[in-house]
Design an enzyme around this catalytic site. Structure first.
Site, PDB file in Angstrom:
ATOM      1  N   HIS A 148       0.824  -1.212   0.000  1.00 30.87           N
ATOM      2  CA  HIS A 148       0.000   0.000   0.000  1.00 30.87           C
ATOM      3  C   HIS A 148       0.855   1.257   0.000  1.00 30.87           C
ATOM      4  O   HIS A 148       2.083   1.207   0.194  1.00 30.87           O
ATOM      5  CB  HIS A 148      -0.942   0.008   1.207  1.00 30.87           C
ATOM      6  CG  HIS A 148      -0.254   0.008   2.553  1.00 30.87           C
ATOM      7  ND1 HIS A 148       0.240   1.158   3.127  1.00 30.87           N
ATOM      8  CD2 HIS A 148       0.006  -1.006   3.434  1.00 30.87           C
ATOM      9  CE1 HIS A 148       0.773   0.873   4.305  1.00 30.87           C
ATOM     10  NE2 HIS A 148       0.649  -0.436   4.518  1.00 30.87           N
ATOM     11  N   CYS A 178       3.289  -4.939   6.805  1.00 33.08           N
ATOM     12  CA  CYS A 178       2.883  -4.650   5.428  1.00 33.08           C
ATOM     13  C   CYS A 178       4.029  -4.010   4.649  1.00 33.08           C
ATOM     14  O   CYS A 178       5.065  -3.654   5.201  1.00 33.08           O
ATOM     15  CB  CYS A 178       1.667  -3.731   5.420  1.00 33.08           C
ATOM     16  SG  CYS A 178       0.144  -4.525   5.984  1.00 33.08           S
TER      17      CYS A 178
END
EC number: 2.-.-.-
Length: 322
Positions: free
Chosen positions: A193, A209
């Site tokens: 992301h 992440c």
């Protein structure tokens, strides 16, 4: 000792580069079969106001990449006129050149678009200490523009302990830590992301992440389809061939939790070489140079060997790595 910066490194005026406008993804033609190296090292002349964080953002590099390539230079005030190395030469990660390949040890993602003879590469923020990003093979399962963020209970508890009470849902927008786009992965709880904090790309800053600069994740959004394979590895030592010469690129090893790893570097380098079956039995290796490359951990490919035929001859002193 061989030069850390190849003879053909380009010395570029920072002002001239900036005049060309913002830099987008690092895109390179794929090398021919049997070749493994893309790009070339560059140097730029710093202006008074430049910092490594600014330069990293401008040239699609990570903060720790800049630190490693410029030992002894003040990251926050390099100083006007200082020559800054941009480590924009890479050995491609081992294994198939397809889909997305993430190498945790170099804080970098490679993308091989299907049917095109090119590769894109982007810096990443990865899992910080105690929240290590996984080594795995998975796929892109979803693509979501303008995502909302639902903080998991563990993250809410961590923030609450510091007096920062997170909402149950953070709406899309400039305060959303997922940035303008996210890729869902087949690993529950893990995403690729954007970010609302550009500082931290190319570092261990996330809860596992993979964070990208926002312009990079939006470029990926236009290129990467759902179903794309994602191969995640942690390879601090990469061997590659270019122009008949063999190169080694060394990064600081990470352990499974994302911390710098105290490993037997001798064994780790040999194991990385043995994975290259096309090289392992046909090299004349300069072990002194290998030792220097591993000690430097500057992330730049350095010539360490030439192929031999027909029989391998190992030259130089026995390898003893500290």
């Amino acid at each position: 000792m061989l030069s850390r910066i190849p003879a053909f490194a380009r010395c570029l005026s920072l002002a001239a580069l900036c005049a060309a406008g913002p830099v987008s993804a690092l895109e390179f033609p794929l090398p021919p079969p049997g070749e493994d190296i893309i790009g070339q090292v560059q140097t730029v002349t710093a202006r008074y106001e430049d910092t490594f964080a600014d330069l990293a953002t401008r040239y699609d590099l990570g903060y720790l990449e800049m630190i490693a390539a410029n030992p002894g230079v003040d990251a926050w005030l390099p100083g006007a006129g200082t020559q800054i190395v941009l480590p924009t030469r890479f050995i491609l990660p081992p294994g198939p050149r397809e889909g997305i390949v993430i190498n945790l040890a170099e804080y970098r993602l490679y993308y091989y678009p299907k049917g095109r003879n090119v590769v894109y590469t982007f810096p990443l923020g990865i899992g910080r200490e105690g929240w290590g990003s996984p080594v795995s093979t998975t796929k892109v399962t979803a693509k979501t523009p303008n995502p909302t963020w639902t903080p998991p209970a563990s993250v809410k508890a961590e923030h609450a302990a510091d007096g920062d009470i997170l909402p149950n849902v953070v709406p899309a927008g400039p305060d959303n830590p997922l940035g303008p786009f996210k890729f869902g992965l087949g690993l529950p709880g893990y995403l690729i992301h954007g970010s609302n904090k550009k500082f931290g790309i190319g570092m261990r800053t996330s809860h596992g992440c993979f964070r990208m600069y926002n312009n990079n994740v939006l470029e990926m959004a236009d290129m990467v389809p759902v179903g794309t394979t994602v191969r995640i590895m942690s390879e601090p030592y990469k061997f590659g061939v270019s122009g008949g010469k063999v190169y080694l690129e060394a990064h600081t090893p990470l352990d499974e939790s994302g911390k710098p790893s105290v490993v037997d570097k001798h064994t780790a380098v040999i194991n990385a070489l043995l994975k290259r079956e096309d090289l392992a039995n046909s090299l004349r290796i300069n072990w002194d140079e290998v030792r220097d490359v591993v000690a430097a951990e500057d992330g730049m490919p350095v010539e360490i060997a030439v192929p031999t035929t027909p029989a391998p001859v190992v030259g130089g002193a026995p390898m003893t790595l500290q």
